[in-house]
Design a protein around this motif. Structure first.
Motif, PDB file in Angstrom:
ATOM      1  N   UNK A 243       0.417  12.527 -49.194  1.00  0.00           N
ATOM      2  CA  UNK A 243      -0.903  12.084 -49.664  1.00  0.00           C
ATOM      3  C   UNK A 243      -1.089  10.594 -49.392  1.00  0.00           C
ATOM      4  N   UNK A 244      -0.046   9.799 -49.601  1.00  0.00           N
ATOM      5  CA  UNK A 244      -0.122   8.363 -49.329  1.00  0.00           C
ATOM      6  C   UNK A 244      -0.387   8.097 -47.849  1.00  0.00           C
ATOM      7  N   UNK A 245       0.227   8.914 -46.977  1.00  0.00           N
ATOM      8  CA  UNK A 245       0.007   8.762 -45.539  1.00  0.00           C
ATOM      9  C   UNK A 245      -1.441   9.101 -45.192  1.00  0.00           C
ATOM     10  N   UNK A 246      -1.977  10.175 -45.813  1.00  0.00           N
ATOM     11  CA  UNK A 246      -3.381  10.532 -45.589  1.00  0.00           C
ATOM     12  C   UNK A 246      -4.293   9.370 -46.008  1.00  0.00           C
ATOM     13  N   UNK A 247      -3.993   8.786 -47.164  1.00  0.00           N
ATOM     14  CA  UNK A 247      -4.790   7.664 -47.667  1.00  0.00           C
ATOM     15  C   UNK A 247      -4.788   6.506 -46.676  1.00  0.00           C
ATOM     16  N   UNK A 248      -3.606   6.189 -46.146  1.00  0.00           N
ATOM     17  CA  UNK A 248      -3.490   5.074 -45.200  1.00  0.00           C
ATOM     18  C   UNK A 248      -4.260   5.366 -43.910  1.00  0.00           C
ATOM     19  N   UNK A 249      -4.177   6.620 -43.447  1.00  0.00           N
ATOM     20  CA  UNK A 249      -4.884   6.992 -42.223  1.00  0.00           C
ATOM     21  C   UNK A 249      -6.392   6.824 -42.405  1.00  0.00           C
ATOM     22  N   UNK A 250      -6.907   7.243 -43.562  1.00  0.00           N
ATOM     23  CA  UNK A 250      -8.339   7.103 -43.848  1.00  0.00           C
ATOM     24  C   UNK A 250      -8.733   5.630 -43.970  1.00  0.00           C
ATOM     25  N   UNK A 251      -7.879   4.848 -44.598  1.00  0.00           N
ATOM     26  CA  UNK A 251      -8.180   3.426 -44.788  1.00  0.00           C
ATOM     27  C   UNK A 251      -8.307   2.704 -43.446  1.00  0.00           C
ATOM     28  N   UNK A 252      -7.519   3.143 -42.452  1.00  0.00           N
ATOM     29  CA  UNK A 252      -7.565   2.517 -41.129  1.00  0.00           C
ATOM     30  C   UNK A 252      -8.808   2.923 -40.346  1.00  0.00           C
ATOM     31  N   UNK A 253      -9.292   4.160 -40.567  1.00  0.00           N
ATOM     32  CA  UNK A 253     -10.459   4.663 -39.816  1.00  0.00           C
ATOM     33  C   UNK A 253     -11.453   5.311 -40.775  1.00  0.00           C
ATOM     34  N   UNK A 254     -12.091   4.519 -41.640  1.00  0.00           N
ATOM     35  CA  UNK A 254     -12.963   5.098 -42.670  1.00  0.00           C
ATOM     36  C   UNK A 254     -14.216   5.777 -42.118  1.00  0.00           C
ATOM     37  N   UNK A 255     -14.617   5.456 -40.892  1.00  0.00           N
ATOM     38  CA  UNK A 255     -15.847   6.020 -40.327  1.00  0.00           C
ATOM     39  C   UNK A 255     -15.586   7.162 -39.342  1.00  0.00           C
ATOM     40  N   UNK A 256     -14.346   7.587 -39.242  1.00  0.00           N
ATOM     41  CA  UNK A 256     -13.989   8.683 -38.331  1.00  0.00           C
ATOM     42  C   UNK A 256     -14.241  10.012 -39.037  1.00  0.00           C
ATOM     43  N   UNK A 257     -15.363  10.651 -38.698  1.00  0.00           N
ATOM     44  CA  UNK A 257     -15.767  11.874 -39.392  1.00  0.00           C
ATOM     45  C   UNK A 257     -14.776  13.015 -39.148  1.00  0.00           C
ATOM     46  N   UNK A 258     -14.301  13.136 -37.900  1.00  0.00           N
ATOM     47  CA  UNK A 258     -13.351  14.204 -37.579  1.00  0.00           C
ATOM     48  C   UNK A 258     -12.063  14.034 -38.383  1.00  0.00           C
ATOM     49  N   UNK A 259     -11.603  12.791 -38.499  1.00  0.00           N
ATOM     50  CA  UNK A 259     -10.397  12.509 -39.283  1.00  0.00           C
ATOM     51  C   UNK A 259     -10.633  12.814 -40.757  1.00  0.00           C
ATOM     52  N   UNK A 260     -11.782  12.401 -41.267  1.00  0.00           N
ATOM     53  CA  UNK A 260     -12.106  12.644 -42.671  1.00  0.00           C
ATOM     54  C   UNK A 260     -12.162  14.142 -42.965  1.00  0.00           C
ATOM     55  N   UNK A 261     -12.725  14.901 -42.018  1.00  0.00           N
ATOM     56  CA  UNK A 261     -12.806  16.360 -42.195  1.00  0.00           C
ATOM     57  C   UNK A 261     -11.416  16.972 -42.282  1.00  0.00           C
ATOM     58  N   UNK A 262     -10.522  16.513 -41.393  1.00  0.00           N
ATOM     59  CA  UNK A 262      -9.171  17.070 -41.419  1.00  0.00           C
ATOM     60  C   UNK A 262      -8.417  16.672 -42.685  1.00  0.00           C
ATOM     61  N   UNK A 263      -8.551  15.409 -43.080  1.00  0.00           N
ATOM     62  CA  UNK A 263      -7.855  14.946 -44.281  1.00  0.00           C
ATOM     63  C   UNK A 263      -8.368  15.697 -45.503  1.00  0.00           C
ATOM     64  N   UNK A 264      -9.663  15.987 -45.523  1.00  0.00           N
ATOM     65  CA  UNK A 264     -10.247  16.792 -46.599  1.00  0.00           C
ATOM     66  C   UNK A 264      -9.522  18.140 -46.710  1.00  0.00           C
ATOM     67  N   UNK A 265      -9.324  18.792 -45.562  1.00  0.00           N
ATOM     68  CA  UNK A 265      -8.638  20.094 -45.562  1.00  0.00           C
ATOM     69  C   UNK A 265      -7.179  19.947 -45.994  1.00  0.00           C
ATOM     70  N   UNK A 266      -6.529  18.887 -45.540  1.00  0.00           N
ATOM     71  CA  UNK A 266      -5.116  18.685 -45.873  1.00  0.00           C
ATOM     72  C   UNK A 266      -4.939  18.342 -47.353  1.00  0.00           C
ATOM     73  N   UNK A 267      -5.870  17.576 -47.915  1.00  0.00           N
ATOM     74  CA  UNK A 267      -5.821  17.311 -49.354  1.00  0.00           C
ATOM     75  C   UNK A 267      -5.844  18.634 -50.126  1.00  0.00           C
ATOM     76  N   UNK A 268      -6.671  19.566 -49.643  1.00  0.00           N
ATOM     77  CA  UNK A 268      -6.741  20.874 -50.293  1.00  0.00           C
ATOM     78  C   UNK A 268      -5.413  21.606 -50.217  1.00  0.00           C
ATOM     79  N   UNK A 269      -4.776  21.581 -49.032  1.00  0.00           N
ATOM     80  CA  UNK A 269      -3.488  22.254 -48.867  1.00  0.00           C
ATOM     81  C   UNK A 269      -2.405  21.621 -49.739  1.00  0.00           C
ATOM     82  N   UNK A 270      -2.502  20.307 -49.922  1.00  0.00           N
ATOM     83  CA  UNK A 270      -1.497  19.582 -50.698  1.00  0.00           C
ATOM     84  C   UNK A 270      -1.759  19.641 -52.196  1.00  0.00           C
TER      85      UNK A 270
END
Length: 416
Positions: A243-270
């Protein structure tokens, strides 16, 4: 007397040293001639009198040993490890300029063969062996793409601890997998060729050996890395670091919609429900009128067993797109799935008057569910009249709630 003994030992050692050098040279000639069995024999003889060897002679021995193993027609993982070990031993001893040049050539060849062997093992689905080779290739070249391949190989080999460690290290070093390549077309062959730098490519174009210079960029592999992190962390029950890695990835690219969509799904899995909902809200803010976005969120919510949230999102999907067939079907399915609990209670009731009264209450609850689901199913049949699964479900409901006229009309349509 003592000095005489030492002198005797030295006199004995001189022919031994000369014999050893001769055996190593014989081995060297045998390697150059491709006679590897003879080379191994001569090195074995040299090894027998190794204790008396000088530092440079020892280095020479290990260089020839490494060259012998590299000279085989097929170099496998064990041989590559043996060559690497021989070089480590050679580096411990004194080397003249010629030996140093040979060691550099061996190391270059070793890097190339290790990478090729890794690719070969991966293609043969020997993922554990591929992971070892890719790691060796990374350690000898510093090329992080090999380390990425090692992480992926560990994951496919179900070596989750090693995979998680590798993925975590890749994130720590800031690896994204994005690369810039420089290419131009060879005028003689007509084939596109890669260059180590823009300077080398432009020089080839200036010399008129190549034309059509190109700069090619490969996309970031960050989303693939995140999937690897999530998969391994779930297997290891180690979700918080992921989860911390996901947070860092989002913080680096906050406007990347594709990344945000994937992280959203991964948060659900986690199982990170709060972060899952936060990511959902951010995506909705970016595309508030996208029905497919709400639909995808509804599917993810249903997969996470949050059925109330899924129902709400399916309804929002239909508000934006009243013809969204899958949203109608899934929403009706969620409603009808509640029937299972009602039926279980109905079947558990006895024959008392109280049980009879409860049975009638449950029957009304079940019919209410049918009534709620009907509009969505009927709409699907209007849009897709040949959807037999929905048609049969409708017929079953009409039969249970006594809507005989609708049952007859739909049955006649089915029989046509």
């Amino acid at each position: 007397m003592k000095s005489l003994t030492i002198l005797a030992l030295l006199l004995f050692a001189i022919p031994s040293l000369q014999a050893q050098k001769q055996e190593i040279k014989k081995a060297e000639k045998a390697v150059n001639a491709g006679e590897l069995q003879d080379a191994a024999y001569y090195l074995g003889k040299a090894r027998q009198i190794f204790a008396a060897a000088r530092s440079e002679t020892r280095a020479h021995y290990y260089v020839v040993e490494a060259e012998m193993h590299l000279a085989g027609k097929e170099v496998d993982l064990n041989q590559l490890e043996t060559v690497s070990q021989s070089l480590k031993f050679a580096d411990k001893y004194d080397q003249n300029a010629a030996l140093k040049r040979r060691i550099m050539l061996i190391k270059t060849e070793l890097k190339s063969l290790t990478a090729k062997a890794a690719i070969s093992e991966f293609q043969k689905k020997n993922f554990s062996a591929a992971a070892t080779l890719y790691t060796t290739a990374y350690q000898s070249t510093g090329d992080t793409t090999y380390f990425h391949s090692a992480a992926k190989s560990h994951l496919l080999a179900k070596e989750y601890e090693e995979a998680f460690s590798a993925y975590h290290s890749l994130f720590e070093m800031g690896y994204t997998g994005a690369r810039t390549r420089y290419a131009a077309t060879n005028i003689k062959s007509g084939e596109k060729e890669a260059f180590a730098s823009a300077y080398m490519r432009d020089r080839a174009v200036d010399q008129r050996t190549h034309r059509k210079p190109e700069t090619l960029s490969s996309g970031s592999k960050i989303r693939e890395l995140l999937r690897g992190v999530a998969t391994t962390s779930i297997q290891l029950n180690r979700t918080q670091p992921a989860i911390l890695i996901m947070d860092k990835a989002l913080a680096k690219s906050p406007n990347d919609k594709a990344l945000l969509t994937q992280v959203f799904q991964l948060y659900g899995q986690l199982g990170a429900k709060d972060k899952y909902n936060q990511a959902m809200d951010l995506l909705i803010q970016q595309s508030p009128n996208d029905p497919n976005l709400y639909y995808n969120f509804a599917v993810s919510s249903a997969q996470s067993n949050d059925m109330e949230k899924a129902k709400e999102l399916y309804k929002k999907t239909l508000n934006l797109d009243p013809t969204h067939v899958n949203a109608k079907i899934n929403l009706a399915s969620i409603i009808l799935d509640q029937e299972t609990t009602i039926l279980e209670e109905m079947n558990s009731l006895g024959m008392s008057e109280t049980d009879d009264m409860r049975y009638e209450e449950l029957k009304l609850e079940r019919n209410t569910l049918y009534t709620q689901a009907l509009p969505y199913l009927e709409s699907v049949v209007e849009l897709q009249p040949k959807n037999m699964d929905v048609v049969k479900t409708l017929l079953n409901i009409y039969s249970k709630i006594g809507q005989d006229t609708k049952y007859t009309v739909l049955k006649e349509r089915l029989d046509e």
